[in-house]
Design an enzyme around this catalytic site. Structure first.
Site, PDB file in Angstrom:
ATOM      1  N   LYS A   1      -8.131  -8.300  -2.162  1.00  0.00           N
ATOM      2  CA  LYS A   1      -8.348  -6.937  -2.652  1.00  0.00           C
ATOM      3  C   LYS A   1      -7.043  -6.166  -2.508  1.00  0.00           C
ATOM      4  O   LYS A   1      -6.432  -6.159  -1.442  1.00  0.00           O
ATOM      5  CB  LYS A   1      -9.448  -6.249  -1.840  1.00  0.00           C
ATOM      6  CG  LYS A   1      -9.750  -4.838  -2.325  1.00  0.00           C
ATOM      7  CD  LYS A   1     -10.921  -4.244  -1.576  1.00  0.00           C
ATOM      8  CE  LYS A   1     -10.521  -3.569  -0.283  1.00  0.00           C
ATOM      9  NZ  LYS A   1      -9.671  -2.373  -0.433  1.00  0.00           N
TER      10      LYS A   1
ATOM     11  N   ASP B   1      -8.950  -2.280  -6.083  1.00  0.00           N
ATOM     12  CA  ASP B   1      -9.828  -1.255  -5.501  1.00  0.00           C
ATOM     13  C   ASP B   1      -9.143   0.115  -5.580  1.00  0.00           C
ATOM     14  O   ASP B   1      -8.605   0.600  -4.594  1.00  0.00           O
ATOM     15  CB  ASP B   1     -10.103  -1.674  -4.041  1.00  0.00           C
ATOM     16  CG  ASP B   1     -10.923  -0.679  -3.251  1.00  0.00           C
ATOM     17  OD1 ASP B   1     -11.647   0.130  -3.848  1.00  0.00           O
ATOM     18  OD2 ASP B   1     -10.837  -0.729  -2.007  1.00  0.00           O
ATOM     19  N   LEU B   2      -9.174   0.700  -6.773  1.00  0.00           N
ATOM     20  CA  LEU B   2      -8.501   2.001  -6.930  1.00  0.00           C
ATOM     21  C   LEU B   2      -9.494   3.156  -6.969  1.00  0.00           C
ATOM     22  O   LEU B   2      -9.098   4.322  -7.067  1.00  0.00           O
ATOM     23  CB  LEU B   2      -7.616   1.998  -8.187  1.00  0.00           C
ATOM     24  CG  LEU B   2      -6.470   0.978  -8.151  1.00  0.00           C
ATOM     25  CD1 LEU B   2      -5.613   1.072  -9.404  1.00  0.00           C
ATOM     26  CD2 LEU B   2      -5.602   1.154  -6.908  1.00  0.00           C
ATOM     27  N   LYS B   3     -10.775   2.844  -6.927  1.00  0.00           N
ATOM     28  CA  LYS B   3     -11.825   3.872  -6.806  1.00  0.00           C
ATOM     29  C   LYS B   3     -11.584   5.059  -7.746  1.00  0.00           C
ATOM     30  O   LYS B   3     -11.435   6.208  -7.299  1.00  0.00           O
ATOM     31  CB  LYS B   3     -11.925   4.387  -5.365  1.00  0.00           C
ATOM     32  CG  LYS B   3     -12.238   3.318  -4.336  1.00  0.00           C
ATOM     33  CD  LYS B   3     -12.466   3.944  -2.964  1.00  0.00           C
ATOM     34  CE  LYS B   3     -12.753   2.919  -1.899  1.00  0.00           C
ATOM     35  NZ  LYS B   3     -11.612   2.098  -1.499  1.00  0.00           N
TER      36      LYS B   3
ATOM     37  N   ASP C   1     -12.686  10.501 -12.094  1.00  0.00           N
ATOM     38  CA  ASP C   1     -12.018  11.511 -12.915  1.00  0.00           C
ATOM     39  C   ASP C   1     -12.905  11.836 -14.115  1.00  0.00           C
ATOM     40  O   ASP C   1     -14.010  11.307 -14.229  1.00  0.00           O
ATOM     41  CB  ASP C   1     -10.630  10.975 -13.353  1.00  0.00           C
ATOM     42  CG  ASP C   1      -9.601  12.095 -13.477  1.00  0.00           C
ATOM     43  OD1 ASP C   1      -9.932  13.142 -14.071  1.00  0.00           O
ATOM     44  OD2 ASP C   1      -8.466  11.916 -12.990  1.00  0.00           O
TER      45      ASP C   1
ATOM     46  N   THR D   1     -18.074   3.373   3.317  1.00  0.00           N
ATOM     47  CA  THR D   1     -18.690   2.837   4.538  1.00  0.00           C
ATOM     48  C   THR D   1     -18.207   3.569   5.797  1.00  0.00           C
ATOM     49  O   THR D   1     -18.732   3.354   6.875  1.00  0.00           O
ATOM     50  CB  THR D   1     -18.426   1.320   4.661  1.00  0.00           C
ATOM     51  OG1 THR D   1     -17.085   1.048   4.261  1.00  0.00           O
ATOM     52  CG2 THR D   1     -19.358   0.528   3.791  1.00  0.00           C
TER      53      THR D   1
ATOM     54  N   GLN E   1     -14.806   2.374  10.571  1.00  0.00           N
ATOM     55  CA  GLN E   1     -16.000   2.044   9.800  1.00  0.00           C
ATOM     56  C   GLN E   1     -17.253   2.461  10.574  1.00  0.00           C
ATOM     57  O   GLN E   1     -17.288   2.372  11.803  1.00  0.00           O
ATOM     58  CB  GLN E   1     -16.061   0.531   9.519  1.00  0.00           C
ATOM     59  CG  GLN E   1     -14.918   0.014   8.662  1.00  0.00           C
ATOM     60  CD  GLN E   1     -15.079   0.357   7.176  1.00  0.00           C
ATOM     61  OE1 GLN E   1     -15.912   1.185   6.810  1.00  0.00           O
ATOM     62  NE2 GLN E   1     -14.270  -0.257   6.338  1.00  0.00           N
TER      63      GLN E   1
ATOM     64  N   ARG F   1      -8.786  -5.520   8.356  1.00  0.00           N
ATOM     65  CA  ARG F   1      -8.163  -5.647   9.672  1.00  0.00           C
ATOM     66  C   ARG F   1      -8.649  -6.814  10.537  1.00  0.00           C
ATOM     67  O   ARG F   1      -7.828  -7.421  11.237  1.00  0.00           O
ATOM     68  CB  ARG F   1      -8.249  -4.297  10.412  1.00  0.00           C
ATOM     69  CG  ARG F   1      -7.337  -3.261   9.770  1.00  0.00           C
ATOM     70  CD  ARG F   1      -7.730  -1.841  10.106  1.00  0.00           C
ATOM     71  NE  ARG F   1      -9.000  -1.466   9.493  1.00  0.00           N
ATOM     72  CZ  ARG F   1      -9.556  -0.270   9.601  1.00  0.00           C
ATOM     73  NH1 ARG F   1      -8.958   0.665  10.311  1.00  0.00           N
ATOM     74  NH2 ARG F   1     -10.703  -0.017   9.007  1.00  0.00           N
TER      75      ARG F   1
HETATM   76  O1  C5P Z   1      -9.920  -3.134   7.561  1.00  0.00           O
HETATM   77  P1  C5P Z   1     -11.314  -3.037   6.999  1.00  0.00           P
HETATM   78  O2  C5P Z   1     -12.094  -4.336   7.115  1.00  0.00           O
HETATM   79  O3  C5P Z   1     -12.084  -1.845   7.525  1.00  0.00           O
HETATM   80  O4  C5P Z   1     -11.070  -2.814   5.431  1.00  0.00           O
HETATM   81  C1  C5P Z   1     -12.107  -2.468   4.539  1.00  0.00           C
HETATM   82  C2  C5P Z   1     -11.526  -2.291   3.186  1.00  0.00           C
HETATM   83  O5  C5P Z   1     -12.567  -1.941   2.266  1.00  0.00           O
HETATM   84  C3  C5P Z   1     -10.499  -1.162   3.076  1.00  0.00           C
HETATM   85  O6  C5P Z   1      -9.498  -1.606   2.159  1.00  0.00           O
HETATM   86  C4  C5P Z   1     -11.260   0.006   2.484  1.00  0.00           C
HETATM   87  O7  C5P Z   1     -10.442   0.814   1.672  1.00  0.00           O
HETATM   88  C5  C5P Z   1     -12.301  -0.715   1.620  1.00  0.00           C
HETATM   89  N1  C5P Z   1     -13.544   0.029   1.351  1.00  0.00           N
HETATM   90  C6  C5P Z   1     -14.379   0.495   2.347  1.00  0.00           C
HETATM   91  N2  C5P Z   1     -15.526   1.172   2.041  1.00  0.00           N
HETATM   92  C7  C5P Z   1     -15.860   1.382   0.769  1.00  0.00           C
HETATM   93  C8  C5P Z   1     -15.030   0.924  -0.257  1.00  0.00           C
HETATM   94  C9  C5P Z   1     -13.867   0.226   0.079  1.00  0.00           C
HETATM   95  O8  C5P Z   1     -14.091   0.267   3.514  1.00  0.00           O
HETATM   96  N3  C5P Z   1     -17.009   1.984   0.475  1.00  0.00           N
END
Ligand code: C5P
Length: 233
Positions: free
Chosen positions: A32, A59-61, A64, A119, A190, A211
């Site tokens: 991603k 994943d640019l979310k 707009d 999340t 999270q 991470r």
């Molecule tokens: O490091 P970690 O496991 O928390 O990374 C989660 C990844 O998922 C991050 O890149 C974060 O931007 C992405 N993400 C998220 N929740 C969402 C959408 C994307 O944590 N709802």
């Protein structure tokens, strides 16, 4: 696409990302690319990873007005990514326009999924800052239904919400779930988290882990552990 683990390559630049991936040798993980890496390395990093045969979730979310969402998606589609996303909070008109922009002249397109609620958002933020008085699950399911009726392929959600989303939208509607941690691991920022095995049990199609893999002492071992726990192999 088969169920799999997606590594969130949240790195500051292209070199850091390529150094990280070099440890994987011939293994071709699903990766991603998020805002940090895309804003620093640009479309070039996407082309590079696609040229190496990796599957890419960009994943640019996007969030707009419909016209801007449509034109942005057209650009992303031309990069050949496998999955891209937007915020369901942008509404149905935006989601339909985005889908149109994403569809190539030959009718093919990347999968398009919608972020329901991040999340990292907890019940308190939902109620007191976003002023959404419905509960988290009700909100997430309602956003997922909007995404489905707009023609999208699935949603990004917490693993904990996957069962309710599958019940409301059907088993083929994809649940891509970040917020995954190994048992006893650090949750970091999270809020709504689960282990890889629990995410599988709850019906996730893809788990996104950043991470716990990128910051592990041995990232390749952590990735293999995540796959083995998630896929039950
Ligand atoms: O490091 P970690 O496991 O928390 O990374 C989660 C990844 O998922 C991050 O890149 C974060 O931007 C992405 N993400 C998220 N929740 C969402 C959408 C994307 O944590 N709802």
């Amino acid at each position: 696409m088969d169920k799999d683990v997606i590594i969130a390559c949240d790195f500051a630049g292209k070199n850091e990302c390529l150094d990280f991936l070099s440890a994987f040798g011939d293994e071709k993980p699903f990766v991603k690319i998020g805002m940090e890496l895309y804003y620093s390395a640009g479309p070039e990093i996407v082309r590079e990873l696609k040229a190496r045969g990796l599957r890419v979730f960009l994943d640019l979310k996007i969030h707009d007005i419909p016209n801007t969402a449509k034109k942005s998606m057209k650009v992303l589609s031309e990069l050949g990514v496998d999955i891209c996303n937007l915020h369901a909070a942008g509404g149905s008109a935006m989601m339909r326009a985005a889908l149109e922009g994403l569809t190539r002249p030959d009718g093919t397109r990347p999968l398009l999924i919608a972020v329901t609620q991040l999340t990292s958002t907890n019940a308190d933020t939902l109620r007191n800052e976003l002023l959404i008085t419905s509960g988290m699950e009700e909100t997430v399911v309602s956003y997922a239904k909007n995404a489905m009726s707009s023609g999208l392929d699935g949603v990004v959600c917490s693993p904990l919400e996957a069962p309710a989303i599958k019940a409301a939208c059907g088993p083929k509607f994809i649940a891509v779930t970040p917020g995954v941690r190994f048992a006893g691991g650090d949750a970091g920022d999270q809020s709504r988290i689960a282990t890889p095995a629990k995410a599988r049990e709850l019906g996730s199609d893809f788990i996104v882990m950043g991470r716990p893999i990128t910051a592990a002492a041995d990232p390749v071992e952590a990735y293999r552990r995540a796959r083995s726990e998630f896929l039950g192999i």
